[in-house]
Each structure stands twice: as structure tokens, then as C-alpha cells.
Design an enzyme around this catalytic site. Structure first.
Site, PDB file in Angstrom:
ATOM      1  N   THR A   1       0.836  -1.159  -0.059  1.00 13.35           N
ATOM      2  CA  THR A   1      -0.106   0.079   0.263  1.00 13.35           C
ATOM      3  C   THR A   1       0.810   1.188   0.019  1.00 13.35           C
ATOM      4  O   THR A   1       2.042   1.212   0.462  1.00 13.35           O
ATOM      5  CB  THR A   1      -0.897  -0.051   1.245  1.00 13.35           C
ATOM      6  OG1 THR A   1      -1.805  -1.086   0.993  1.00 13.35           O
ATOM      7  CG2 THR A   1      -1.614   1.189   1.558  1.00 13.35           C
TER       8      THR A   1
ATOM      9  N   ARG B   1     -14.465  -7.285   0.129  1.00 11.83           N
ATOM     10  CA  ARG B   1     -13.794  -7.013   1.459  1.00 11.83           C
ATOM     11  C   ARG B   1     -13.108  -5.494   1.273  1.00 11.83           C
ATOM     12  O   ARG B   1     -12.655  -5.250   0.144  1.00 11.83           O
ATOM     13  CB  ARG B   1     -12.780  -7.973   1.500  1.00 11.83           C
ATOM     14  CG  ARG B   1     -11.853  -7.699   2.747  1.00 11.83           C
ATOM     15  CD  ARG B   1     -10.419  -6.892   2.208  1.00 11.83           C
ATOM     16  NE  ARG B   1      -9.800  -6.612   3.428  1.00 11.83           N
ATOM     17  CZ  ARG B   1      -8.664  -6.065   3.516  1.00 11.83           C
ATOM     18  NH1 ARG B   1      -8.133  -5.273   2.363  1.00 11.83           N
ATOM     19  NH2 ARG B   1      -7.737  -5.971   4.663  1.00 11.83           N
TER      20      ARG B   1
ATOM     21  N   GLY C   1     -10.531  -2.675   3.328  1.00 11.94           N
ATOM     22  CA  GLY C   1      -9.476  -2.423   4.379  1.00 11.94           C
ATOM     23  C   GLY C   1      -9.467  -1.302   5.135  1.00 11.94           C
ATOM     24  O   GLY C   1     -10.615  -0.658   5.055  1.00 11.94           O
ATOM     25  N   ASP C   2      -8.579  -1.214   5.815  1.00 14.26           N
ATOM     26  CA  ASP C   2      -8.515   0.235   6.491  1.00 14.26           C
ATOM     27  C   ASP C   2      -8.146   1.518   5.664  1.00 14.26           C
ATOM     28  O   ASP C   2      -8.564   2.576   6.016  1.00 14.26           O
ATOM     29  CB  ASP C   2      -7.461   0.211   7.525  1.00 14.26           C
ATOM     30  CG  ASP C   2      -6.043  -0.088   6.860  1.00 14.26           C
ATOM     31  OD1 ASP C   2      -5.891  -1.234   6.222  1.00 14.26           O
ATOM     32  OD2 ASP C   2      -5.001   0.557   7.464  1.00 14.26           O
TER      33      ASP C   2
ATOM     34  N   THR D   1      -0.244   1.633   7.064  1.00 13.43           N
ATOM     35  CA  THR D   1      -0.277   0.282   6.097  1.00 13.43           C
ATOM     36  C   THR D   1      -0.078  -1.072   6.815  1.00 13.43           C
ATOM     37  O   THR D   1       0.633  -1.041   7.906  1.00 13.43           O
ATOM     38  CB  THR D   1       0.963   0.443   5.042  1.00 13.43           C
ATOM     39  OG1 THR D   1       0.992  -0.899   4.180  1.00 13.43           O
ATOM     40  CG2 THR D   1       2.309   0.618   5.834  1.00 13.43           C
ATOM     41  N   GLY D   2      -0.726  -2.053   6.336  1.00 12.34           N
ATOM     42  CA  GLY D   2      -0.529  -3.306   7.146  1.00 12.34           C
ATOM     43  C   GLY D   2      -2.045  -4.084   7.107  1.00 12.34           C
ATOM     44  O   GLY D   2      -2.712  -3.989   6.170  1.00 12.34           O
TER      45      GLY D   2
ATOM     46  N   GLY E   1      -5.067  -4.698   7.281  1.00  9.64           N
ATOM     47  CA  GLY E   1      -6.249  -3.910   7.420  1.00  9.64           C
ATOM     48  C   GLY E   1      -7.358  -4.167   8.604  1.00  9.64           C
ATOM     49  O   GLY E   1      -7.848  -3.394   9.294  1.00  9.64           O
TER      50      GLY E   1
END
Ligand code: ASP
Length: 346
Positions: free
Chosen positions: A212, A240, A242-243, A263-264, A266
């Protein structure tokens, strides 16, 4: 006589109020460290020197440098933090190296669904898009949602209809095909087939190389901004999200505290409201940016099981880039124009 009394009393009140205001403003923090700064990331994950060829490493360093230089040029001329982060993110979106725009990962069904968000720290206006499939630069669309609509977040076909009405650049889904990301999907599908017995959560590859992209900046006017753009996670299913497009989780900016892009993994970042937690710790507990960011990424998130990192800049121009994975593509530049790029833990 009475008039003189009144005058003296008013004067002393004024002096007292002035003194108090001065005291409060001193308490609210250090003087500005630098007039402007930009910090970016290109994803966190199992990024180890031994797995990277010299050419690959060079390619990442060059692209991160290009993104930082573009943002720096805008900030140095007095441009806005919003313009600087948009420019930096667009450069990374256009590169196949990162999991955003061109290099987005594949969903379970072999499509690419992109998410992005942006936040203006001066007004706390924000814009976000989720699950778009034909937009070359999702960060541009997120910014348009912020600036040209009364909404904060738009998803899927609706977001693309809004994009069409605003002359945003569309691309054919083939544009997002890269052999590397396609192979990552095949590996994930294979792994899933062999591990059908294990719980869903563990099916998300922990050794997954995230990619990301995100940026946060402070401009000469003292305005903060942050943005994030992603293809999400390889093999994601059922729309789906994510964050990254969620304000407060993957992105947050407030002139009173800091600007953050995450980033990671989510799912953990959403449940930990990562980006806002960092700003909140600064606002409510009076913590420094570094202390707040370390607490969230290296302690709270890690103990919870969430892997990844963040980049952030505060209203004084301090920068933080903590991550709890092996590596994170990252870099920053301040008013001295010296570009610093890092990949591994050091
Ligand atoms: N946070 C992104 C997501 O969960 C992935 C990443 O940062 O690499 O969609």
C-alpha cells in the site's frame, strides 16, 4: 478619578489575559521545527534484504525518491500539503512496484478492487473510495469526493459514476495486470486449497508483502494532510474493504495534532482505529508524535496481532515512521531538501 480606576483595572485584566494566552500557547508545544515536511510509505511486510536483488532495491529507492522530490517541489514553492501528498501518491500508484493503482493485487476472483482516502487537516474534510475497478489514480478520485461532493465515502459502481461525471481518467481492467501480482494470487489460492481446515483469519498470509502507498505532509501555511491508496489484500473476497479508505483507521489528519497514513493488516487497523488513536493520544494525553505512534504500532497493535506500520508528521514538522514488520518502504524530506529513503529495519 473613576475613569482612571476603570482604565487601570481594564488594563490589568488585559495584561492578565494576555499572559494567560501566552502561557497556554507555550504549553501547547514546541515551536515549529521546520516549515514543511513530507513523509511517505510504500507498504510494510516481510521485506528482507536477503530476498531482494540489488536491482529491485534500487528500483524501490528511485521511485520513493521521485515521489518525495515531487512533493518537496510543491511544498518548497509554498504549495499545499494536499497537493504534495496527491502528487507523491500518484507517482507510486503509476508504478507497478506498489500495491496501489497499476501494481494493485488481485482479488479471489482475479479482479482488482482499489481503495483510497485523503484528509485535509485544516478543515477535517475527507474523501474516500472503495472497490473501484477502472480508476487509474484512486487518490485523485478520493480527493474529488472530498472537494466536489457532500459525501465522504463512495464505493464501487457509484464511485465510478461520480468519477465519470468529473472527468476522472478511466483504464481498462487489463491495465492492472502484472505477472508478479497474478502469481501472488495463484500462490494464495494454492495455499488456501491445502489449508481448507484452518480458520479464515489464518488464511491471510502473514508473510505477505504488503505494498500500500501513503503520504502525510505539513505545508508552509501550517496545514497538515494525509492520504492512502491500495489494492487491498491478495485473494480478498466478497467486496472486502480494508483500513486504507477508512478515515480514522488508515488515514487521518488534523491541524491540531498530526497527519497519519497506515499500512498493514487492515482488519486489525480498522478495529484499532490506528490513525485516529495516534492523534488522540497527542491531543488528550499530550504525548509527542513519536511516543503516540510507538505506543499504537509497537505495543497496542502488536499485542493485538496486527502487523504493519504508519508514517506521520505533526504540526511542528516532526516525523515518525514506526513499523512492527521486518521492513517498510518509507522516506521523508524536510525543508533542507535532503531526501531520506529506507526499506529495512535499522
Ligand atoms: N492496509 C491494506 C489493507 O488491509 C493493506 C496494506 O496496507 O498493505 O487493505
Amino acid at each position: 478619578m473613576q475613569t482612571t480606576d476603570f482604565f487601570l483595572r481594564s488594563l490589568s485584566w488585559l495584561l492578565l489575559a494576555g499572559g494567560l494566552a501566552l502561557l497556554l500557547s507555550c504549553q501547547s508545544g514546541e515551536p515549529r521545527k521546520q516549515q514543511f515536511a513530507l513523509v511517505i510509505h510504500g507498504g510494510a511486510g516481510t521485506i528482507l534484504k536477503k530476498n531482494m536483488s540489488a536491482e529491485q532495491e534500487q528500483a524501490y529507492r528511485e521511485k520513493l525518491t521521485e515521489a518525495l522530490q515531487a512533493g518537496y517541489d510543491i511544498l518548497a514553492k509554498g504549495g499545499s500539503s494536499l497537493d504534495a501528498i496527491t502528487a507523491a501518491i500518484q507517482i507510486m500508484e503509476d508504478s507497478p512496484l506498489f500495491n496501489a493503482g497499476k501494481g494493485a493485487v488481485f482479488t479471489h476472483d482475479g479482479t482488482n478492487e482499489l481503495d483510497a482516502s485523503i484528509m485535509d487537516g485544516a478543515t477535517r474534510n475527507s474523501g474516500a473510495v472503495a472497490g473501484v475497478r477502472h480508476i487509474k489514480n484512486p487518490i485523485t478520485l478520493a480527493r474529488l469526493v472530498m472537494e466536489k461532493s457532500v459525501h465522504v465515502m463512495m464505493a464501487g459502481q457509484g464511485a465510478e459514476a461520480f468519477a465519470r461525471a468529473n472527468d476522472v481518467e478511466f483504464v481498462d481492467p487489463d491495465y492492472f495486470y502484472t505477472e508478479r501480482r497474478w502469481q501472488q494470487l495463484q500462490t494464495a489460492l494454492e495455499k488456501e486449497k491445502n489449508q481448507a481446515q484452518i480458520p479464515n483469519d489464518e488464511l491471510i498470509p502473514h508473510d505477505f508483502k504488503f505494498g500500500t502507498v501513503g503520504a502525510a505532509a505539513l505545508d508552509k501555511q501550517g496545514n497538515l494532510a494525509a492520504g492512502t491508496s491500495t489494492g487491498g489484500m491478495t485473494n480478498k473476497k466478497f467486496g472486502r474493504i480494508g483500513d486504507s479508505p477508512i478515515i480514522g483507521a488508515g488515514t487521518y489528519a488534523d491541524n491540531a495534532t498530526c497527519a497519519v497514513s497506515a499500512t498493514g493488516h487492515g482488519e486489525y487497523f480498522i478495529r484499532s482505529v490506528v490513525a485516529h488513536d495516534i492523534a488522540a493520544q497527542m491531543a488528550y494525553a499530550g504525548k509527542s508524535l513519536q511516543a503516540a505512534a510507538d505506543d499504537v504500532v509497537m505495543h497496542k497493535l502488536k499485542e493485538f496481532g496486527g502487523s504493519g506500520g504508519i508514517i506521520a508528521v505533526d504540526k511542528w514538522g516532526n516525523i515518525a515512521m514506526p513499523f512492527n514488520t521486518e521492513g517498510m518502504y518509507r522516506g521523508y524530506v524536510g525543508e533542507d531538501g535532503k531526501i531520506v529513503v529506507k526499506i529495512y529495519r535499522e
